[in-house]
Design an enzyme around this catalytic site. Sequence first.
Site, short mmCIF file in Angstrom:
data_model
loop_
_atom_site.label_atom_id
_atom_site.label_comp_id
_atom_site.label_asym_id
_atom_site.label_seq_id
_atom_site.Cartn_x
_atom_site.Cartn_y
_atom_site.Cartn_z
N LYS A 80 1.08 -1.27 -0.05
CA LYS A 80 0.02 -0.09 0.17
C LYS A 80 0.84 1.21 0.02
CE LYS A 80 -0.17 -0.53 4.94
NZ LYS A 80 -0.68 -1.02 6.10
N ARG A 100 -9.95 -0.03 15.10
CA ARG A 100 -10.34 0.69 13.81
C ARG A 100 -11.51 -0.34 13.21
NH1 ARG A 100 -4.39 1.39 10.74
NH2 ARG A 100 -4.98 -0.89 10.13
N HIS A 138 -5.51 -7.27 13.52
CA HIS A 138 -4.34 -6.27 13.37
C HIS A 138 -3.86 -6.06 14.69
CE1 HIS A 138 -1.57 -3.91 11.25
NE2 HIS A 138 -1.97 -2.51 11.60
N ARG A 169 1.59 -10.90 7.17
CA ARG A 169 1.19 -9.91 6.28
C ARG A 169 2.36 -8.64 6.65
NH1 ARG A 169 -3.50 -9.53 8.94
NH2 ARG A 169 -2.99 -6.99 10.11
N TYR A 213 15.21 30.86 6.67
CA TYR A 213 14.04 31.35 7.19
C TYR A 213 14.13 31.68 8.85
CZ TYR A 213 11.35 30.78 2.85
OH TYR A 213 10.91 30.80 1.53
N CYS A 224 13.69 24.59 3.67
CA CYS A 224 12.99 25.05 3.02
C CYS A 224 12.08 24.21 2.19
CB CYS A 224 13.51 26.08 2.04
SG CYS A 224 14.65 27.19 3.07
N ASP A 226 11.98 23.93 -1.07
CA ASP A 226 12.78 23.27 -2.42
C ASP A 226 14.22 23.09 -1.97
OD1 ASP A 226 10.24 23.37 -3.57
OD2 ASP A 226 10.87 25.61 -3.71
C1 LIG Z 1 0.08 -1.74 6.89
C2 LIG Z 1 -0.36 -2.96 7.25
C3 LIG Z 1 0.41 -3.89 7.65
C4 LIG Z 1 1.78 -3.88 7.63
O1 LIG Z 1 2.27 -3.45 8.83
P1 LIG Z 1 3.79 -3.12 9.09
O2 LIG Z 1 3.94 -2.74 10.47
O3 LIG Z 1 4.41 -2.24 7.86
O4 LIG Z 1 4.54 -4.56 8.81
C5 LIG Z 1 -0.26 -4.97 8.32
N1 LIG Z 1 -1.58 -5.08 8.13
C6 LIG Z 1 -2.66 -4.11 8.04
C7 LIG Z 1 -3.91 -4.16 8.29
C8 LIG Z 1 -2.01 -2.88 7.66
O5 LIG Z 1 -2.67 -1.75 7.47
#
Ligand SMILES: *Cc1c(COP(=O)(O)O)cnc(C)c1O
Length: 483
Positions: free
Chosen positions: A44, A142, A171, A226, A268, A315, A317
């Site tokens: 992602k 979530r 998760h 994952r 700046y 800055c 750029d």
């Molecule tokens: C992004 C994500 C992961 C991967 O997490 P990492 O900490 O980068 O390994 C796994 N599961 C879900 C649902 C995620 O959104």
Amino acid sequence: MVQKNPYIGYRPTWAEVNLDNLSFNLAQIRKRIPHSTRVMACVKADAYGHGLIPISLRLVAEGVDYLAVASIDEAIRLRQARISKPILVLGLILKQDIEPLFDYDIVPTVCTEDFARVLDVMAGARGRVARVHIKVDTGMGRIGVLSQDAFAFIQKIKRLKNIQIEGVFTHLASADVDRAFTNKQLRLFRGLVNRCEARGIHIPLVHAANSMGVVSYARSHFSMVRPGLILYGLYPAKGLSIHLKPVLSLKTRVIYKKCVHKGSGISYGHTYITPKNTSVITLPIGYGDGYPRNLSNCGPVLINDAAFTISGRVCMDQIMVDVGSRAVEVGDEVILIGSSATRRITAEQLAELSGTIPYEIVCGLGSRVPRIYTPAVARSEENRQFARYERKLPVRMLETSGWPDTFCYTHDISARGLQLVTERPLAPRMQVKLALEAQREPPVHTQGTVVWARQNSVGLYHAGVKLDKSDLSGMCAGASGGF
Ligand SMILES: *Cc1c(COP(=O)(O)O)cnc(C)c1O
């Protein structure tokens, strides 16, 4: 004449992405998990800023089992690059956006009955079976069905005829900081999976492990893991016992150098005042590229294997560095993330200095920073998705072996042939008559012979068709596709 670097452009700021290091990291992950455990690679957010297509093509070549993205749009980009691995959308989608799941064979995350029912009806209408993964909230707060409601939910979804529960996942919320809570999440999830098994509900893909889970919680591995961050060679926490190689380096070149007097304010707000007569260089990169402004007066850089610190504010750029009397010249290479002969700067270090996490450092790198791949990835590979994006043409199949006017589509078309995606199987040597329905143009009728045919997934077929006559040249101008 000066030769323009076709990859980098006219500003010498770029990110190097080492695909062999990606392969190395995947191999380290595989050493941590049982041989039968599958790997779903999280790609992602443009593969954490590394470039969705080149990263995914390498991961697919290395045999990962599944890809995970955040949105349908990311999944479509993968399909347009002709990646045929299963793809899970980790995030939720709205009911009105279900259609492309069928068109592109994308697996959604499900955690409401309402969505599942609409998906079931739409799948039924297409004679298809929709694979889904059910998300369970064991403590992340979530998306996901609360774990105490999950068993009843799974039973309900199980009754929908056109839905196959291919996966169930959860998760981990605090795997880097709270062992007790993580173990509690894993116990809840294991309990759910056991309860399903006991009632004869076997879900083939059970997954919970993010990077922390892969490295530190063997009990989180289940039938698939994952990982995201560790694939890219970055550590989600300190002191982990896995050896990884960072995939991304961030580089630029000195664009300007001048001598200034003691007491000169730099950038700046003049937050840096030169302590003596000195040389200050300017680098062509800034927060407009995703280099954090919080690294003002503290970001490290390497030039000719010597370490320096950014002077004054970052800055949009540009960035300045007081280099004193050191030998630094316009055109010298500067490393902002990466290694020189004896030194290195990691994304983890930049994250710590700027009060964030390494994820945000790499994901934040902007589209203005070209990604250069080693070993080189053919430009055409990298841009495959663009070449084909507008070629997804609806096709009507006319009187083919008794199918009345069947709808299908092609995304790959050339003057000699095209690829069809259909909901019914075709067979080699079949004669097909087609009407291609380009937008705002009258349909083009043509005919040809099926050269190859295969099943893509449940209820989705793919076939290459060689055309009898080259009558499509107008329609496919510029397309490189074959059949
Ligand atoms: C992004 C994500 C992961 C991967 O997490 P990492 O900490 O980068 O390994 C796994 N599961 C879900 C649902 C995620 O959104």
